[in-house]
Design an enzyme around this catalytic site. Sequence first.
Site, mmCIF file in Angstrom:
data_model
loop_
_atom_site.group_PDB
_atom_site.id
_atom_site.type_symbol
_atom_site.label_atom_id
_atom_site.label_comp_id
_atom_site.label_asym_id
_atom_site.label_seq_id
_atom_site.Cartn_x
_atom_site.Cartn_y
_atom_site.Cartn_z
ATOM 1 N N LYS A 24 27.097 52.587 42.160
ATOM 2 C CA LYS A 24 27.612 51.969 42.561
ATOM 3 C C LYS A 24 29.135 52.304 43.188
ATOM 4 O O LYS A 24 29.446 52.407 44.321
ATOM 5 C CB LYS A 24 27.706 50.418 42.207
ATOM 6 C CG LYS A 24 28.889 49.534 42.769
ATOM 7 C CD LYS A 24 28.231 48.382 43.931
ATOM 8 C CE LYS A 24 29.317 47.609 44.447
ATOM 9 N NZ LYS A 24 29.114 46.881 45.753
ATOM 10 N N THR A 75 30.192 43.624 39.878
ATOM 11 C CA THR A 75 30.500 45.245 39.852
ATOM 12 C C THR A 75 31.536 45.409 38.915
ATOM 13 O O THR A 75 32.925 44.665 39.121
ATOM 14 C CB THR A 75 31.262 45.726 41.157
ATOM 15 O OG1 THR A 75 30.166 45.311 42.277
ATOM 16 C CG2 THR A 75 31.423 46.999 41.403
ATOM 17 N N LYS A 104 39.297 47.168 44.804
ATOM 18 C CA LYS A 104 38.827 47.256 43.450
ATOM 19 C C LYS A 104 37.540 48.070 43.098
ATOM 20 O O LYS A 104 37.816 48.881 42.190
ATOM 21 C CB LYS A 104 38.063 45.650 43.238
ATOM 22 C CG LYS A 104 37.258 45.331 41.912
ATOM 23 C CD LYS A 104 36.323 44.257 41.881
ATOM 24 C CE LYS A 104 35.265 44.265 40.690
ATOM 25 N NZ LYS A 104 34.490 43.154 40.602
HETATM 26 P P1 NAD Z 1 33.891 35.203 43.724
HETATM 27 O O1 NAD Z 1 35.163 35.396 43.134
HETATM 28 O O2 NAD Z 1 33.523 34.539 44.838
HETATM 29 O O3 NAD Z 1 32.831 34.742 42.623
HETATM 30 C C1 NAD Z 1 33.112 35.005 41.115
HETATM 31 C C2 NAD Z 1 32.984 33.683 40.271
HETATM 32 O O4 NAD Z 1 32.851 33.938 39.006
HETATM 33 C C3 NAD Z 1 34.037 32.425 40.828
HETATM 34 O O5 NAD Z 1 33.244 31.316 41.190
HETATM 35 C C4 NAD Z 1 34.585 32.248 39.328
HETATM 36 O O6 NAD Z 1 34.701 30.861 39.169
HETATM 37 C C5 NAD Z 1 33.398 32.662 38.350
HETATM 38 N N1 NAD Z 1 33.757 32.728 36.918
HETATM 39 C C6 NAD Z 1 34.916 33.284 36.598
HETATM 40 N N2 NAD Z 1 35.075 33.194 35.178
HETATM 41 C C7 NAD Z 1 33.855 32.824 34.782
HETATM 42 C C8 NAD Z 1 33.164 32.403 33.641
HETATM 43 N N3 NAD Z 1 33.719 32.545 32.486
HETATM 44 N N4 NAD Z 1 31.903 31.819 33.501
HETATM 45 C C9 NAD Z 1 31.291 31.614 34.588
HETATM 46 N N5 NAD Z 1 31.998 31.686 35.786
HETATM 47 C C10 NAD Z 1 33.042 32.335 35.911
HETATM 48 O O7 NAD Z 1 33.092 36.676 43.875
HETATM 49 P P2 NAD Z 1 32.226 37.373 44.558
HETATM 50 O O8 NAD Z 1 32.572 37.687 45.761
HETATM 51 O O9 NAD Z 1 30.938 36.250 44.125
HETATM 52 O O10 NAD Z 1 31.700 38.585 43.690
HETATM 53 C C11 NAD Z 1 31.263 38.721 42.306
HETATM 54 C C12 NAD Z 1 30.794 39.971 42.117
HETATM 55 O O11 NAD Z 1 30.322 40.654 42.922
HETATM 56 C C13 NAD Z 1 32.113 40.889 41.877
HETATM 57 O O12 NAD Z 1 32.070 41.936 40.781
HETATM 58 C C14 NAD Z 1 32.204 41.622 43.144
HETATM 59 O O13 NAD Z 1 33.067 43.052 43.057
HETATM 60 C C15 NAD Z 1 30.882 41.939 43.524
HETATM 61 N N6 NAD Z 1 30.421 41.926 44.537
HETATM 62 C C16 NAD Z 1 30.871 41.435 45.904
HETATM 63 C C17 NAD Z 1 30.521 41.539 46.978
HETATM 64 C C18 NAD Z 1 31.102 40.522 48.324
HETATM 65 O O14 NAD Z 1 30.915 40.971 49.588
HETATM 66 N N7 NAD Z 1 31.701 39.544 48.000
HETATM 67 C C19 NAD Z 1 29.817 42.680 47.463
HETATM 68 C C20 NAD Z 1 29.251 43.340 46.533
HETATM 69 C C21 NAD Z 1 29.554 43.291 44.911
#
Ligand code: NAD
Length: 643
Positions: free
Chosen positions: A515, A440, A590
């Site tokens: 979204k 997102t 966010k």
């Molecule tokens: P998270 O922080 O658990 O995962 C993000 C991952 O990206 C981390 O493991 C981090 O180490 C990795 N990362 C950072 N920089 C990187 C790079 N340069 N190369 C490769 N990996 C890298 O977050 P999440 O909860 O998995 O959310 C991910 C996305 O999904 C976000 O944009 C969030 O807004 C969206 N989202 C999350 C949810 C939820 O419920 N968690 C729901 C809908 C959407």
Amino acid sequence: MTDLITRVDAHAGRITLNRPDALNALTYQMCLDIEAALDGFEADPAITLILIDAAGDKAFCAGGDIAEMYRTAKAGNFEYGRQFWTDEYRLNAKLATSPKPIVSFLQGFTMGGGVGVGCHGSHRIVGESSKIAMPECGIGLVPDVGGSLILANAPGRVGEYLGTTTARMTAADAIWVGFADTFIPEDQWDAVKTALCDTGDVGLIAGFAADPGPAPLAAKLDDINRHFAGVTLPDILRSLSFEDTDFTRDALRRLRGPSPLAMAAAVELIHRNRGQTDIAKALDMEYRYTFRSASDGEFIEGIRALIIDKDKSPKWHHDLHDNMAMDAYKMLRPLGKDALDLSQPNAATGDGTMKIGFCGLGNMGAPMAANLAAAGHQVTGFDPATPCPDGVTAAKSAADAATGADVVITMLPNGDIARAVAADVLAAMPPGSVLLDCSTIDVESARAIAAMARAKSIGALDAPVSGGVGGAAGGTLTFMVGGDGAAFETAKPLFDIMGQKAVHCGDAGNGQAAKICNNMILGATMIATCEAFALADKLGLDRQSMFDVVSTSSGYSWTMNAYCPAPGVGPTSPADNDYQPGFAADLMLKDLRLSQQAAKAVNADTPMGAAAQDLYAQFVEQEDGAGKDFSAMLPRFEKRDRT
Ligand code: NAD
């Protein structure tokens, strides 16, 4: 006497079900033989239409012959049933997508497996004796053989009504609901069949069509829509039990018979299929349940009670009023390598396997990547902070993961990181491949990434998700997708594995736009729901009463009905788990910030969104909201007064 008669009759390829003493119930061999006949008729240029009918006047086909399935499953052999369903569903898909017109004549009972043979063709004819139903919940299954797709696209909430109550349709009902096309008096059927075979022209059917009279179901539409619109089976039951009318009494009586677990899953299945047109997708979803129905579900008990012992007293796992949403979801989880395979039985497998790079294996990315690997794709992952899940091969860098990939998926924290990772992976991706960003992020970054990809002849999609960590693990995410149509087609099989729905919203950035608009509504609605509960507390209105009223009144919302912020009230939600996320307040903040950033960029007035952003900012950054679910606004309001 053979159970199936197939022959060529002038211009028609004819298939006649010939077990009238068994109401033409479909055996496994009949399924295989119908498919073989169909393949032959489709390949024969002299045949212009296919005609399917059945011997006797009691039934076209009263269902699948499940005695053998019962016997084998009871002995612990679940493979026989799974193979039967796989072959039967492949037949259903072929009937629905045949390049030649298929005319079926549906006298008497057409139920379950009979619907799968008779109700997917192009010209489905009913008469005075026709009685059509999807009674699977009665034996611990969900509506299958592609019937869930017809139910999902029925008027209003009629699909939910028919799928759960297993009620029978008359000929007029069947036409109105979408299971049939044309009413022709049965004394004219022989003449119609002869004319069809002689001419090969389905256009003549219209000349025989007669008025079936009013559809009794249509007269109940208002009641059905009012009571069967809930998100879950308990919503439907609650609504029915609030009103005492002939309709509600009858519906409640009907709902007391079938398996509660199957009905809960049927409601979910019909919701997932609503608006779909792809029968393969519906069959895939149905198969998730039928595959598990003997090993984990109630199929054996259902058959025992209704068909073997005939005591009509099945001992279901759940009471009707239990909250079994999680169990129903479990039955509908993707099957990975066991997923329904509609390709020819002996066709080489492995077609369609993709090489996928996956960057960002956090809370969301890890289970998404694991589901893709479990489905047989070759997945290489990279994350600087977390290990790869089972089945995913670790790469040293994002560029390594992307080298030679058909599709690279990113699931990252924000727009800046997504832009940086996109620059790395695009340098390593071959032309014609697709970059699929599921993070997102802001609309502007999504459009910038798409422009970078276009410059390298790489397709790009922004496809943020709804459904949270549970949806990522269960393969039930919804994807909102922006970007070009060809890239969307390439990614479609992957959306089908990771989620239940992918909506193509238009050009690059439109997925993110959808979204943030959705989540702006969600954030504002959650606040409204929480402050209303806190107000109700202070007015002395108990929370259960508040829920009972609002969940079936005009204050109804997803935050109230499916994700109630009050502990112990409504379906199980993070409120029942001390507000552990779920969907974290930080992430809601966010998304609200992204919505206000976008609103500012295009000069849109969004006062509710702005107020929601400010409240979540205060909650997360100045109070104790960080790390809690976004529904923890309720205990926050509970503690406060107006000052
Ligand atoms: P998270 O922080 O658990 O995962 C993000 C991952 O990206 C981390 O493991 C981090 O180490 C990795 N990362 C950072 N920089 C990187 C790079 N340069 N190369 C490769 N990996 C890298 O977050 P999440 O909860 O998995 O959310 C991910 C996305 O999904 C976000 O944009 C969030 O807004 C969206 N989202 C999350 C949810 C939820 O419920 N968690 C729901 C809908 C959407």
